[in-house]
Write an enzyme that holds these catalytic residues in place. Structure first.
Site, PDB file in Angstrom:
ATOM      1  N   GLY A 123       0.805  -1.216   0.000  1.00  0.00           N
ATOM      2  CA  GLY A 123       0.000   0.000   0.000  1.00  0.00           C
ATOM      3  C   GLY A 123       0.840   1.268   0.000  1.00  0.00           C
ATOM      4  N   LYS A 138     -12.971  -9.737   5.642  1.00  0.00           N
ATOM      5  CA  LYS A 138     -12.313  -8.508   5.190  1.00  0.00           C
ATOM      6  C   LYS A 138     -13.222  -7.282   5.389  1.00  0.00           C
ATOM      7  CE  LYS A 138      -9.159  -6.148   2.864  1.00  0.00           C
ATOM      8  NZ  LYS A 138      -7.759  -6.033   3.249  1.00  0.00           N
ATOM      9  N   LYS A 147       1.584 -12.683   3.155  1.00  0.00           N
ATOM     10  CA  LYS A 147       2.844 -12.499   2.413  1.00  0.00           C
ATOM     11  C   LYS A 147       3.722 -13.742   2.554  1.00  0.00           C
ATOM     12  CE  LYS A 147       2.846  -7.524   3.309  1.00  0.00           C
ATOM     13  NZ  LYS A 147       1.864  -7.193   2.259  1.00  0.00           N
TER      14      LYS A 147
END
Lengths: 318, 318
Positions: free
Chosen positions: B6, B129, B280
């Site tokens: 981001g 989410k 990740k």
């Protein structure tokens, strides 16, 4: 090379919900899939589209939420609609091609179009393309405080909300993604590009492209794209089957064929509206003058017949 | 294959104006251009990026203007941010490459990612989410009237505005534009794809892809893209130079290298946050298990050093 009109994505009477727009895109895709099915192994299809209603809605949303979220510049809004409309067309056309057993990848790309900083549309009060909401004189004054560079024009003779912001609609000079799009077309990809006339950029003296607050005509930008991909046919699809002379008058008549010279004369005589049929005819003239083989204006639902020469208005060399 | 965090587009403390985001993208592009400059003639670069703050802002804008303009579905908003962020990265990277005299076309594509309708995230209240504004209980009830299918969760223990809508974050199954992206990479194009984790779609029984209200993790989707383009290196760039164990505790320590087995154990032990470092590390594990050569997590400003093996956390086979 096919340029889709606004009605391919949103009907004028619709509000523009996601569902409405997907249904229009589905209809459009069904028609385009028939074109793809008829293509020979060496044929390619490139698609462009407008974004008027979508970018207008986005601008209004950005404005209504401006106290909470920073409104994005017009080039960014254009890029957003390339994503939005690109996705809808890509998904619907891909689905239709799957139904027909045609295995050709369809991809929409983010695409910039270079304009000239010295274009007359950037000079003084020349800007001609209305964007966003109808405003009151008080609102115009308020916005002017924050954006003294904005140009507003009275677009209706009466009523309180008769003002709109106008932005330049400069002539497209070059498609910045020309090389990438050429390679994609060569690789057998159906490319959706130059959406909404492309994201307008100018080339700065330092050699960098920079976004500008402008809106490029999608048919004129589509013609530049047709040159890039070396198209032989440039098909502009709109909501009328044929171009008309003396539009709306008792002696109105359809044209099935006109030479470049005739088209130029009709343009001069004011037969075609500036924001509507005018740029379409101009784009066809350019395409034939550049060396294109066929330039046709017809309606979306007659796409196959127009390609077969059974309807539409063809602009020919002479 | 590079996955941008981001911070490559918007800093956490920024509001997200067009100018702020262009400046961040310019910094990002300057670093990526250095990577491109070092590439051999056979090397290729593929880029993906997140869209959290941008899609969040768009959702709020759509909501605030909902009485005037129909809010678009979440898949459409995702597509819009692919256009928005794709344009900014494409323009900035293209400009930087021009400065360096590197002639490689850069193009962002509209890109869908297939998810499984039976993914646990679509079941019951599993959706995880959060999207859009913080809401009051009264607002939640009001929205529920119109959208009984929406799921809301209390995301803060106290305060009036402690509710948020949550949407499924399903596992990415396949990149729908795989074939097109492969051809583009083969044609020497720097492709920006799978933005924001890709536009989530499910394959319906009729063989059509259909958008769904979901958000896919961008690193896991990036890993699928890395497989598609047969990447040898998968580089996840974020705001920390190395992955940490016991994050935020007195015995916190950086890792420069971990095996898949170690990484899986650390994940199980809860060293990595679910919405942050967890996916990740998971994406890196997947990439190496698939057959990728190098999977590295590092910070954006250390991209060159990380590629040289001088910093970052590398996940290795064993």
């Amino acid at each position: 090379m096919v340029a889709l009109g606004g009605n391919a994505i949103k009907q004028a009477h619709e509000k523009g919900t996601t569902l409405e727009q997907f249904l229009n895109c589905k209809k459009t895709a069904t028609l385009l899939a028939q074109v793809v099915k008829r293509m020979g192994p060496e044929d390619r299809l490139v698609i462009t589209h407008g974004n008027g209603p979508q970018v207008g809605n986005l601008a209004v949303q950005q404005d209504m939420a401006k106290d909470a979220i920073p409104p994005q510049d017009l080039d960014i809004l254009g890029a957003m609609t390339q994503g939005q409309i690109g996705y809808m067309l890509q998904q619907m056309l891909d689905n239709q091609l799957r139904d027909l057993g045609v295995r050709m990848p369809v991809v929409a790309v983010v695409n910039r179009v270079q304009v000239n900083r010295n274009d007359p549309e950037f000079q003084g009060e020349n800007a001609s393309k209305p964007v966003g909401n109808f405003l009151t004189e008080a609102e115009v004054k308020e916005i002017k405080k924050k954006h003294p560079e904005y140009i507003f024009k009275k677009v209706k003779p009466t009523g309180e909300r008769c003002w709109r912001r106008v932005v330049p609609s400069p002539d497209p000079v070059a498609n910045v993604e020309a090389e990438a799009i050429k390679r994609m077309v060569d690789a057998g990809i159906i490319v959706i590009a130059s959406g909404g006339g492309g994201i307008p950029v100018v080339l700065d003296p330092d050699g960098h492209n920079r976004g500008v607050e402008a809106v490029i005509d999608k048919d004129l930008a589509g013609e530049r794209l047709a040159e890039v991909v070396n198209a032989d046919t440039f098909l502009i699809l709109t909501d009328v089957e044929r171009v008309k002379l003396n539009f709306g008058k008792p002696d109105e008549r359809q044209i099935s064929r006109m030479t470049i010279a005739e088209a130029k004369r009709y343009l001069k005589e004011g037969h075609f509206l500036a924001g509507s049929m005018g740029p379409k005819v101009k784009a066809c003239i350019r395409f034939i003058e550049w060396g294109g083989k066929r330039a046709i204006i017809s309606s979306l639902d007659k796409v196959t017949e127009a390609l077969d020469g059974k309807t539409g208005t063809e602009i020919v060399k002479g």
